[in-house]
Write an enzyme that holds these catalytic residues in place. Structure first.
Site, PDB file in Angstrom:
ATOM      1  N   ASN A 116     -54.485 -31.872 -34.384  1.00 16.79           N
ATOM      2  CA  ASN A 116     -54.548 -31.391 -32.997  1.00 16.79           C
ATOM      3  C   ASN A 116     -55.826 -30.606 -32.770  1.00 16.79           C
ATOM      4  O   ASN A 116     -56.333 -29.945 -33.670  1.00 16.79           O
ATOM      5  CB  ASN A 116     -53.308 -30.549 -32.662  1.00 16.79           C
ATOM      6  CG  ASN A 116     -53.531 -29.072 -32.900  1.00 16.79           C
ATOM      7  OD1 ASN A 116     -54.087 -28.356 -32.072  1.00 16.79           O
ATOM      8  ND2 ASN A 116     -53.098 -28.595 -34.064  1.00 16.79           N
ATOM      9  N   PHE A 120     -55.623 -23.741 -27.583  1.00 16.75           N
ATOM     10  CA  PHE A 120     -54.878 -22.652 -26.935  1.00 16.75           C
ATOM     11  C   PHE A 120     -54.589 -22.967 -25.467  1.00 16.75           C
ATOM     12  O   PHE A 120     -54.758 -22.108 -24.590  1.00 16.75           O
ATOM     13  CB  PHE A 120     -55.643 -21.325 -27.023  1.00 16.75           C
ATOM     14  CG  PHE A 120     -55.691 -20.689 -28.388  1.00 16.75           C
ATOM     15  CD1 PHE A 120     -54.991 -21.224 -29.460  1.00 16.75           C
ATOM     16  CD2 PHE A 120     -56.457 -19.554 -28.604  1.00 16.75           C
ATOM     17  CE1 PHE A 120     -55.047 -20.621 -30.722  1.00 16.75           C
ATOM     18  CE2 PHE A 120     -56.515 -18.951 -29.851  1.00 16.75           C
ATOM     19  CZ  PHE A 120     -55.809 -19.484 -30.914  1.00 16.75           C
ATOM     20  N   SER A 179     -56.999 -20.505 -35.891  1.00 16.35           N
ATOM     21  CA  SER A 179     -57.036 -21.844 -35.297  1.00 16.35           C
ATOM     22  C   SER A 179     -58.460 -22.388 -35.364  1.00 16.35           C
ATOM     23  O   SER A 179     -59.413 -21.682 -35.034  1.00 16.35           O
ATOM     24  CB  SER A 179     -56.574 -21.796 -33.841  1.00 16.35           C
ATOM     25  OG  SER A 179     -56.841 -23.031 -33.210  1.00 16.35           O
ATOM     26  N   ASN A 181     -59.605 -24.649 -33.408  1.00 16.36           N
ATOM     27  CA  ASN A 181     -59.863 -25.368 -32.160  1.00 16.36           C
ATOM     28  C   ASN A 181     -60.428 -24.521 -31.030  1.00 16.36           C
ATOM     29  O   ASN A 181     -60.629 -25.011 -29.924  1.00 16.36           O
ATOM     30  CB  ASN A 181     -58.560 -26.041 -31.692  1.00 16.36           C
ATOM     31  CG  ASN A 181     -58.035 -27.015 -32.729  1.00 16.36           C
ATOM     32  OD1 ASN A 181     -58.802 -27.776 -33.307  1.00 16.36           O
ATOM     33  ND2 ASN A 181     -56.742 -26.959 -32.996  1.00 16.36           N
ATOM     34  N   THR A 182     -60.676 -23.242 -31.293  1.00 15.36           N
ATOM     35  CA  THR A 182     -61.389 -22.374 -30.358  1.00 15.36           C
ATOM     36  C   THR A 182     -62.714 -22.002 -31.001  1.00 15.36           C
ATOM     37  O   THR A 182     -62.725 -21.465 -32.110  1.00 15.36           O
ATOM     38  CB  THR A 182     -60.563 -21.107 -30.053  1.00 15.36           C
ATOM     39  OG1 THR A 182     -59.363 -21.487 -29.374  1.00 15.36           O
ATOM     40  CG2 THR A 182     -61.351 -20.151 -29.174  1.00 15.36           C
ATOM     41  N   LYS A 217     -51.916 -14.423 -39.057  1.00  6.95           N
ATOM     42  CA  LYS A 217     -51.831 -15.832 -39.448  1.00  6.95           C
ATOM     43  C   LYS A 217     -53.176 -16.280 -39.974  1.00  6.95           C
ATOM     44  O   LYS A 217     -54.206 -16.140 -39.293  1.00  6.95           O
ATOM     45  CB  LYS A 217     -51.409 -16.698 -38.261  1.00  6.95           C
ATOM     46  CG  LYS A 217     -51.087 -18.147 -38.667  1.00  6.95           C
ATOM     47  CD  LYS A 217     -50.309 -18.875 -37.601  1.00  6.95           C
ATOM     48  CE  LYS A 217     -49.826 -20.226 -38.080  1.00  6.95           C
ATOM     49  NZ  LYS A 217     -48.968 -20.917 -37.104  1.00  6.95           N
ATOM     50  N   ASN A 246     -52.053 -21.638 -41.276  1.00  5.12           N
ATOM     51  CA  ASN A 246     -52.350 -22.432 -40.090  1.00  5.12           C
ATOM     52  C   ASN A 246     -52.774 -23.840 -40.521  1.00  5.12           C
ATOM     53  O   ASN A 246     -52.618 -24.212 -41.681  1.00  5.12           O
ATOM     54  CB  ASN A 246     -53.457 -21.744 -39.281  1.00  5.12           C
ATOM     55  CG  ASN A 246     -53.343 -21.983 -37.786  1.00  5.12           C
ATOM     56  OD1 ASN A 246     -52.992 -23.076 -37.344  1.00  5.12           O
ATOM     57  ND2 ASN A 246     -53.669 -20.971 -36.994  1.00  5.12           N
TER      58      ASN A 246
END
Length: 341
Positions: A116, A120, A179, A181-182, A217, A246
């Site tokens: 993915n 967010f 994460s 993805n940011t 996390k 994560n």
């Protein structure tokens, strides 16, 4: 039934659309009188020996739903009927944001995995709070992050906004700096900025009449040296514990066509590394703080392995999608069987 009939049908369609369709279906079914109780009877395992007290909270069982599944706290009440001991909502940001461009969610069927790059996507913390006000006894974790356009130098403010807004309505907090993805978010895992961020939140926490557990996390891609830094940071800031782990940026050993997609990888390929991180943190810290184990749990044996490695609780995400809700029941049954030996 799920793996033979339901999953093959759902997997014929775009995964993000299926996610929202499934949400709508679960919500619709719960409008039918008695359906909530039916799901509970099918999937819940109730026993005093399943109860856990961790960082001052009492969990009815040690199996939770990881963040990312119910980002906006829209379905936590219904999802709790599938036997989960707790539900983690988020990641939430101060302002609503669309997330990354679609297509951004990919199944890797041959690997029992998902990639993915959602970014967010959420409706903002204020909207989630309104839904959490209706909570009827579900133990909730609040996973918080920063908006994409907030520079790292100002990221602490975003976390503070989410912390204050959610404080009356969640049981524990999770600081998400892991994460992939940011843009630049993982830079906040470095020792100095992470210590500053966590200490700021702890300072706010200590002003409350009763503080709430704050967890961190972390990514599975951290080196041993970085993991030792995490142990030092947890001890220095006195946060309650760690969620390991994560999603990963690794693509080692993948077979699926979508393996080159950008984003975080979750599912079976993460099983071993996640457990390694849990064991490392537990052993090197001398079990100084609780760990929630997440990553690649697709069977009861996977969950038991993480608990034996040092996790106090476990969470599901990709395994819940691939194996279905019966997985929650199977894990709790296996834990109970081991406890009764």
């Amino acid at each position: 039934m799920y793996k033979l009939l339901i999953r093959p049908l759902l997997f014929c369609f775009d995964p993000e659309r299926v996610h929202y369709f499934t949400f709508s279906l679960i919500r619709f079914l719960h409008h039918i009188p008695g359906m909530g109780k039916l799901f509970q009877s099918l999937y819940e395992v109730k026993h005093p020996k399943l109860e856990r007290e961790v960082f001052g909270l009492k969990f009815k069982n040690p199996v939770g739903l990881a963040a990312g599944f119910d980002k906006d706290a829209k379905l936590y009440q219904e999802l709790s009927n599938f036997g989960f001991g707790f539900i983690e909502i988020g990641t939430l940001t101060p302002k609503p944001q669309e997330g990354n461009p679609k297509k951004r969610l990919f199944r890797l069927k041959e690997d029992a995995a998902i990639i993915n790059r959602m970014g967010f996507n959420n409706g903002g913390v204020t909207q989630a709070v309104e839904r959490l006000k209706k909570n009827k006894g579900v133990l909730i974790g609040g996973n918080i992050g920063k908006n994409k356009n907030t520079p790292n130098e100002e990221a602490t403010s975003d976390y503070e906004i989410c912390f204050e807004a959610l404080f009356p309505y969640v049981d524990y907090f999770v600081v998400n700096v892991s994460s992939p993805n940011t843009p630049n978010l993982r830079a906040l895992q470095d020792k100095e900025p992470l210590t500053q961020l966590l200490q700021t939140l702890q300072n706010r926490n200590e002003t409350k009449p009763k503080s709430k557990p704050i967890l961190l996390k972390i990514a599975p891609d951290l080196t041993d040296e970085q993991l030792l830094d995490i142990i030092d940071i947890v001890k220095a800031t006195k946060i309650a514990g760690v969620i390991a782990t994560n999603t990963t940026l690794s693509r080692e050993g993948l077979q699926s066509e979508n393996k080159t997609e950008i984003g975080g990888l979750s599912g079976k390929p993460l099983t071993k590394r996640s457990t390694e991180v849990i064991r490392f943190l537990s052993e090197k810290s001398n079990r100084a703080f609780p760990i929630i184990g997440v990553g690649g749990i697709h069977s009861a044996a996977d969950a038991i392995e993480k608990l034996e490695a040092g996790a106090s609780l476990v969470q599901l995400y990709t395994g819940f999608i691939y194996e279905g809700p019966r997985l929650v029941k199977e894990i709790n049954q296996q834990i109970l069987q081991i406890t009764n030996r």
